[in-house]
Every structure is written in structure tokens, then in C-alpha cells.
Design a protein around this motif. Structure first.
Motif, PDB file in Angstrom:
ATOM      1  N   PRO A  36       0.841  -1.220   0.147  1.00 48.61           N
ATOM      2  CA  PRO A  36      -0.137  -0.048  -0.120  1.00 48.61           C
ATOM      3  C   PRO A  36       0.960   1.469  -0.093  1.00 48.61           C
ATOM      4  CG  PRO A  36      -0.132  -0.773   2.271  1.00 48.61           C
ATOM      5  CD  PRO A  36       0.876  -1.959   1.483  1.00 48.61           C
ATOM      6  N   VAL A  37       0.496   2.099  -0.781  1.00 46.80           N
ATOM      7  CA  VAL A  37       1.144   3.495  -0.811  1.00 46.80           C
ATOM      8  C   VAL A  37       0.271   4.622  -0.055  1.00 46.80           C
ATOM      9  CG1 VAL A  37       2.077   5.280  -2.251  1.00 46.80           C
ATOM     10  CG2 VAL A  37       2.251   2.790  -2.963  1.00 46.80           C
ATOM     11  N   ARG A  38       0.672   5.089   0.798  1.00 50.87           N
ATOM     12  CA  ARG A  38       0.107   6.041   1.736  1.00 50.87           C
ATOM     13  C   ARG A  38       0.113   7.414   0.782  1.00 50.87           C
ATOM     14  NH1 ARG A  38      -1.242   2.200   4.304  1.00 50.87           N
ATOM     15  NH2 ARG A  38      -0.160   1.597   6.224  1.00 50.87           N
ATOM     16  N   PRO A  39      -1.130   8.071   0.441  1.00 50.64           N
ATOM     17  CA  PRO A  39      -1.104   9.240  -0.035  1.00 50.64           C
ATOM     18  C   PRO A  39      -0.497  10.335   0.814  1.00 50.64           C
ATOM     19  CG  PRO A  39      -3.548   8.200   0.142  1.00 50.64           C
ATOM     20  CD  PRO A  39      -2.530   7.350   1.014  1.00 50.64           C
ATOM     21  N   THR A  40      -0.811  10.563   1.926  1.00 48.93           N
ATOM     22  CA  THR A  40       0.255  11.546   2.528  1.00 48.93           C
ATOM     23  C   THR A  40       1.637  11.484   2.356  1.00 48.93           C
ATOM     24  OG1 THR A  40      -0.143  10.237   4.434  1.00 48.93           O
ATOM     25  CG2 THR A  40      -1.907  11.930   4.320  1.00 48.93           C
ATOM     26  N   VAL A  41       2.228  10.237   2.585  1.00 46.98           N
ATOM     27  CA  VAL A  41       3.645  10.065   2.313  1.00 46.98           C
ATOM     28  C   VAL A  41       3.874  10.453   0.860  1.00 46.98           C
ATOM     29  CG1 VAL A  41       5.416   8.298   2.382  1.00 46.98           C
ATOM     30  CG2 VAL A  41       3.546   8.235   4.028  1.00 46.98           C
ATOM     31  N   THR A  42       3.008  10.076  -0.081  1.00 53.53           N
ATOM     32  CA  THR A  42       3.551  10.639  -1.641  1.00 53.53           C
ATOM     33  C   THR A  42       3.554  12.081  -1.752  1.00 53.53           C
ATOM     34  OG1 THR A  42       2.339   8.470  -2.277  1.00 53.53           O
ATOM     35  CG2 THR A  42       2.869   9.968  -3.856  1.00 53.53           C
ATOM     36  N   ALA A  45       6.478  13.618  -0.300  1.00 53.92           N
ATOM     37  CA  ALA A  45       7.782  13.458  -0.899  1.00 53.92           C
ATOM     38  C   ALA A  45       7.741  14.355  -2.105  1.00 53.92           C
ATOM     39  CB  ALA A  45       7.930  11.939  -1.355  1.00 53.92           C
ATOM     40  N   ALA A  46       6.539  14.651  -2.746  1.00 54.68           N
ATOM     41  CA  ALA A  46       6.528  15.321  -3.955  1.00 54.68           C
ATOM     42  C   ALA A  46       6.784  16.803  -3.343  1.00 54.68           C
ATOM     43  CB  ALA A  46       5.010  15.233  -4.519  1.00 54.68           C
ATOM     44  N   ALA A  47       6.269  17.282  -2.123  1.00 54.80           N
ATOM     45  CA  ALA A  47       6.499  18.507  -1.602  1.00 54.80           C
ATOM     46  C   ALA A  47       7.779  18.693  -1.725  1.00 54.80           C
ATOM     47  CB  ALA A  47       5.586  18.794  -0.653  1.00 54.80           C
ATOM     48  N   VAL A  48       8.625  17.697  -0.947  1.00 54.45           N
ATOM     49  CA  VAL A  48      10.019  18.000  -0.805  1.00 54.45           C
ATOM     50  C   VAL A  48      10.820  18.025  -1.967  1.00 54.45           C
ATOM     51  CG1 VAL A  48      11.918  16.673   0.236  1.00 54.45           C
ATOM     52  CG2 VAL A  48       9.907  16.841   1.652  1.00 54.45           C
ATOM     53  N   VAL A  49      10.587  17.310  -3.002  1.00 50.84           N
ATOM     54  CA  VAL A  49      11.051  17.247  -4.195  1.00 50.84           C
ATOM     55  C   VAL A  49      11.042  18.861  -4.831  1.00 50.84           C
ATOM     56  CG1 VAL A  49      11.306  16.100  -6.523  1.00 50.84           C
ATOM     57  CG2 VAL A  49      11.205  14.861  -4.568  1.00 50.84           C
ATOM     58  N   LEU A  50       9.857  19.143  -4.796  1.00 52.63           N
ATOM     59  CA  LEU A  50       9.505  20.552  -5.499  1.00 52.63           C
ATOM     60  C   LEU A  50      10.074  21.444  -4.719  1.00 52.63           C
ATOM     61  CD1 LEU A  50       5.547  20.243  -6.409  1.00 52.63           C
ATOM     62  CD2 LEU A  50       7.604  20.107  -8.029  1.00 52.63           C
ATOM     63  N   LEU A  51      10.259  21.428  -3.542  1.00 53.37           N
ATOM     64  CA  LEU A  51      11.018  22.421  -2.568  1.00 53.37           C
ATOM     65  C   LEU A  51      12.531  22.374  -2.936  1.00 53.37           C
ATOM     66  CD1 LEU A  51      11.037  24.594  -0.284  1.00 53.37           C
ATOM     67  CD2 LEU A  51      11.671  22.831   1.124  1.00 53.37           C
TER      68      LEU A  51
END
Length: 67
Positions: A36-42, A45-51
Motif C-alpha cells: 500500500p502507498v500512503r497518499p500523505t507520504v506520496t 515526498a512530492a512537496a520535498v522534491v518540489l521545494l
């Protein structure tokens, strides 16, 4: 140098060669394990990459060596 012949399997304590490994039945497919992939973790992670991308793009603006 001549190639060396492959080594024979070592006999077991009974003097016989070891048995062949048991392979799964090919008629029955193995059950698939879903992770299972947690939407909050995804999203985090996307927010950190964009930052990090934003900081990398903004760094030349603040650096006087690029002006």
C-alpha cells in the motif's frame, strides 16, 4: 590454460547425491503482494522534491556571481 571441468556435487552423508530442489507448480501463479502507498507520504515526498527544485532554481537569482 585448459578449462577446468565442472565439479561434481558432493555426496551427502548417505552416499547419494543431493535431491533436486523443489520448484513451485507452474500451473498455479504465485500470489501477488501489493504494497500500500500512503497518499500523505506520496504528497509529502512530492512537496520535498518540489521545494528542492525551487531552491535550486532560485539560488542563481540570489547569488551575485550570476549577475
Amino acid at each position: 590454460m585448459p578449462p577446468t571441468p565442472p565439479a561434481a556435487p558432493a555426496p551427502s552423508h548417505t552416499g547419494r547425491a543431493p535431491a533436486a530442489p523443489v520448484l513451485p507448480n507452474e500451473a498455479e501463479p504465485a500470489p501477488q503482494r501489493l504494497v500500500p502507498v500512503r497518499p500523505t507520504v506520496t504528497c509529502a515526498a512530492a512537496a520535498v522534491v518540489l521545494l528542492l527544485l525551487a531552491l535550486a532554481a532560485y539560488a542563481p537569482v540570489l547569488n551575485l556571481a550570476f549577475h
